[in-house]
Design a protein around this motif. Structure first.
Motif, PDB file in Angstrom:
ATOM      1  N   ARG A  19      21.155  16.536 -15.598  1.00  0.00           N
ATOM      2  CA  ARG A  19      20.147  17.545 -15.909  1.00  0.00           C
ATOM      3  C   ARG A  19      20.465  18.241 -17.227  1.00  0.00           C
ATOM      4  N   LYS A  20      21.741  18.408 -17.526  1.00  0.00           N
ATOM      5  CA  LYS A  20      22.140  19.077 -18.757  1.00  0.00           C
ATOM      6  C   LYS A  20      21.750  18.261 -19.982  1.00  0.00           C
ATOM      7  N   TYR A  21      21.983  16.935 -19.918  1.00  0.00           N
ATOM      8  CA  TYR A  21      21.742  16.082 -21.084  1.00  0.00           C
ATOM      9  C   TYR A  21      20.304  15.567 -21.169  1.00  0.00           C
ATOM     10  N   LEU A  22      19.737  15.227 -20.015  1.00  0.00           N
ATOM     11  CA  LEU A  22      18.356  14.737 -20.026  1.00  0.00           C
ATOM     12  C   LEU A  22      17.351  15.876 -19.954  1.00  0.00           C
ATOM     13  N   GLY A  23      17.734  16.913 -19.225  1.00  0.00           N
ATOM     14  CA  GLY A  23      16.795  18.004 -18.996  1.00  0.00           C
ATOM     15  C   GLY A  23      15.813  17.631 -17.900  1.00  0.00           C
ATOM     16  N   ILE A  24      15.104  18.615 -17.360  1.00  0.00           N
ATOM     17  CA  ILE A  24      14.112  18.367 -16.322  1.00  0.00           C
ATOM     18  C   ILE A  24      13.013  17.447 -16.850  1.00  0.00           C
ATOM     19  N   THR A  25      12.612  17.671 -18.099  1.00  0.00           N
ATOM     20  CA  THR A  25      11.558  16.841 -18.689  1.00  0.00           C
ATOM     21  C   THR A  25      11.993  15.390 -18.798  1.00  0.00           C
ATOM     22  N   GLY A  26      13.216  15.160 -19.226  1.00  0.00           N
ATOM     23  CA  GLY A  26      13.727  13.802 -19.347  1.00  0.00           C
ATOM     24  C   GLY A  26      13.771  13.081 -18.018  1.00  0.00           C
ATOM     25  N   GLN A  27      14.198  13.789 -16.968  1.00  0.00           N
ATOM     26  CA  GLN A  27      14.251  13.193 -15.640  1.00  0.00           C
ATOM     27  C   GLN A  27      12.855  12.853 -15.139  1.00  0.00           C
ATOM     28  N   LYS A  28      11.902  13.724 -15.442  1.00  0.00           N
ATOM     29  CA  LYS A  28      10.522  13.473 -15.008  1.00  0.00           C
ATOM     30  C   LYS A  28       9.931  12.263 -15.739  1.00  0.00           C
ATOM     31  N   ILE A  29      10.266  12.122 -17.019  1.00  0.00           N
ATOM     32  CA  ILE A  29       9.771  10.975 -17.782  1.00  0.00           C
ATOM     33  C   ILE A  29      10.308   9.677 -17.189  1.00  0.00           C
ATOM     34  N   VAL A  30      11.615   9.651 -16.882  1.00  0.00           N
ATOM     35  CA  VAL A  30      12.219   8.460 -16.280  1.00  0.00           C
ATOM     36  C   VAL A  30      11.560   8.149 -14.934  1.00  0.00           C
ATOM     37  N   SER A  31      11.344   9.193 -14.139  1.00  0.00           N
ATOM     38  CA  SER A  31      10.726   9.004 -12.825  1.00  0.00           C
ATOM     39  C   SER A  31       9.317   8.436 -12.956  1.00  0.00           C
ATOM     40  N   ILE A  48       0.836  -1.209   0.000  1.00  0.00           N
ATOM     41  CA  ILE A  48       0.000   0.000   0.000  1.00  0.00           C
ATOM     42  C   ILE A  48       0.868   1.255   0.000  1.00  0.00           C
ATOM     43  N   ILE A  49       1.930   1.229   0.830  1.00  0.00           N
ATOM     44  CA  ILE A  49       2.848   2.372   0.877  1.00  0.00           C
ATOM     45  C   ILE A  49       3.511   2.570  -0.488  1.00  0.00           C
ATOM     46  N   LEU A  50       3.957   1.469  -1.079  1.00  0.00           N
ATOM     47  CA  LEU A  50       4.584   1.554  -2.401  1.00  0.00           C
ATOM     48  C   LEU A  50       3.609   2.059  -3.450  1.00  0.00           C
ATOM     49  N   LEU A  51       2.343   1.656  -3.323  1.00  0.00           N
ATOM     50  CA  LEU A  51       1.336   2.073  -4.297  1.00  0.00           C
ATOM     51  C   LEU A  51       1.133   3.586  -4.249  1.00  0.00           C
ATOM     52  N   PHE A  52       1.067   4.134  -3.040  1.00  0.00           N
ATOM     53  CA  PHE A  52       0.944   5.591  -2.908  1.00  0.00           C
ATOM     54  C   PHE A  52       2.186   6.293  -3.453  1.00  0.00           C
ATOM     55  N   THR A  53       3.360   5.702  -3.180  1.00  0.00           N
ATOM     56  CA  THR A  53       4.604   6.270  -3.708  1.00  0.00           C
ATOM     57  C   THR A  53       4.602   6.254  -5.231  1.00  0.00           C
ATOM     58  N   ALA A  54       4.136   5.136  -5.810  1.00  0.00           N
ATOM     59  CA  ALA A  54       4.086   4.998  -7.271  1.00  0.00           C
ATOM     60  C   ALA A  54       3.146   6.032  -7.886  1.00  0.00           C
ATOM     61  N   ILE A  55       1.998   6.241  -7.243  1.00  0.00           N
ATOM     62  CA  ILE A  55       1.032   7.236  -7.746  1.00  0.00           C
ATOM     63  C   ILE A  55       1.651   8.625  -7.746  1.00  0.00           C
ATOM     64  N   LYS A  56       2.384   8.944  -6.680  1.00  0.00           N
ATOM     65  CA  LYS A  56       3.049  10.254  -6.610  1.00  0.00           C
ATOM     66  C   LYS A  56       4.108  10.387  -7.702  1.00  0.00           C
ATOM     67  N   MET A  57       4.840   9.296  -7.942  1.00  0.00           N
ATOM     68  CA  MET A  57       5.869   9.328  -8.982  1.00  0.00           C
ATOM     69  C   MET A  57       5.258   9.524 -10.361  1.00  0.00           C
ATOM     70  N   VAL A  58       4.167   8.824 -10.637  1.00  0.00           N
ATOM     71  CA  VAL A  58       3.509   8.924 -11.942  1.00  0.00           C
ATOM     72  C   VAL A  58       2.891  10.307 -12.128  1.00  0.00           C
ATOM     73  N   GLN A  59       2.342  10.859 -11.053  1.00  0.00           N
ATOM     74  CA  GLN A  59       1.714  12.180 -11.125  1.00  0.00           C
ATOM     75  C   GLN A  59       2.735  13.307 -11.097  1.00  0.00           C
ATOM     76  N   GLY A  60       3.986  12.960 -10.759  1.00  0.00           N
ATOM     77  CA  GLY A  60       5.024  13.984 -10.702  1.00  0.00           C
ATOM     78  C   GLY A  60       4.959  14.834  -9.471  1.00  0.00           C
ATOM     79  N   SER A  61       4.374  14.320  -8.383  1.00  0.00           N
ATOM     80  CA  SER A  61       4.233  15.106  -7.160  1.00  0.00           C
ATOM     81  C   SER A  61       5.299  14.788  -6.127  1.00  0.00           C
ATOM     82  N   MET A  62       6.384  14.093  -6.573  1.00  0.00           N
ATOM     83  CA  MET A  62       7.483  13.789  -5.659  1.00  0.00           C
ATOM     84  C   MET A  62       8.457  14.959  -5.563  1.00  0.00           C
ATOM     85  N   GLU A  63       8.323  15.924  -6.488  1.00  0.00           N
ATOM     86  CA  GLU A  63       9.246  17.053  -6.471  1.00  0.00           C
ATOM     87  C   GLU A  63       9.075  17.857  -5.202  1.00  0.00           C
ATOM     88  N   SER A  64      10.160  18.469  -4.793  1.00  0.00           N
ATOM     89  CA  SER A  64      10.131  19.231  -3.545  1.00  0.00           C
ATOM     90  C   SER A  64       9.379  20.532  -3.723  1.00  0.00           C
TER      91      SER A  64
END
Length: 212
Positions: free
Chosen positions: A173-185, A83-99
């Motif tokens: 960050r230079k090569y992937l960019g913020i967007t690339g990092q978010k896609i991987v996440s 359940i904890i992992l599921l909530f973590t996964a949802i946050k990762m997919v939604q992009g809400s893990m950013e500070s």
């Protein structure tokens, strides 16, 4: 030997997806001021990596003791951990893990404070409740030297990946960019979600058989 490498591969993929080195490296950069030097980042990478390694061995050693102390069945922990992992996964997919946004003064204070590498970067950003529960679950299913050695080796590989991601975060960050990092996440979030479902279904099925 085949069993060792199979377990090593399985554990590495599982924990790598949960920890998400590229994702946490992006979070680290967002917490640091723009003026942060490469030397400072290298120092932070070393301390944060040491922190998560120490945290791993503490959980590895004390995990079974805690389960026995509170009379918790491993399958019950699998359900809760899932359940904890599921909530973590949802946050990762939604992009809400950013500070959350910080002022430049707060960021300057963070880089000056050595504890930043330990808290919050090491724990709980990198070594969070998801990986905590996963380690206890994997340890509970590990019997014999080979399986435990595979678990330790897999986590050390993940820790090395975290160190390299932190150390080279500016270049990533230079090569992937913020967007690339978010896609991987987000892709890692899908994998974590699948692992979470497996934990929940596996734990529930055993508990139902046991108590029904």
């Amino acid at each position: 030997m085949t069993e060792f490498f199979n377990l090593l591969l399985q554990h590495t993929i599982t924990m790598m997806a949960i920890v998400d080195p590229l994702g946490v490296s992006a979070i680290m950069l967002s917490l640091l001021p723009q003026s942060t030097t490469k030397e400072h980042i290298d120092k932070i990478a070393r301390k944060a990596t040491l922190t998560i390694i120490v945290a791993f061995f503490v959980v590895l050693i004390s995990g079974n003791f805690l389960l026995n102390l509170f009379s918790i069945e491993i399958d019950s922990l699998k359900v809760m951990g899932g359940i904890i992992l599921l909530f973590t996964a949802i946050k990762m997919v939604q992009g809400s893990m950013e500070s959350k946004n910080q002022t430049e003064e707060e960021r300057e204070e963070a880089i000056k404070n050595d504890e930043f590498s330990v808290i919050p970067l090491g724990v709980p950003i990198t070594f969070g409740p998801g990986i905590f529960a996963t380690i206890i679950i994997l340890r509970g299913h590990s019997e014999g030297f080979i399986s435990i050695a595979a678990l330790i080796m897999a986590y050390l590989i993940v820790a090395l990946s975290v160190y390299l991601a932190f150390k080279n975060s500016i270049y990533i960050r230079k090569y992937l960019g913020i967007t690339g990092q978010k896609i991987v996440s987000r892709l890692m979030g899908l994998i974590v979600g699948a692992i979470a479902v497996q934990f929940i279904v596996g734990g529930v099925s055993v508990l139902v058989k046991h108590y029904m």
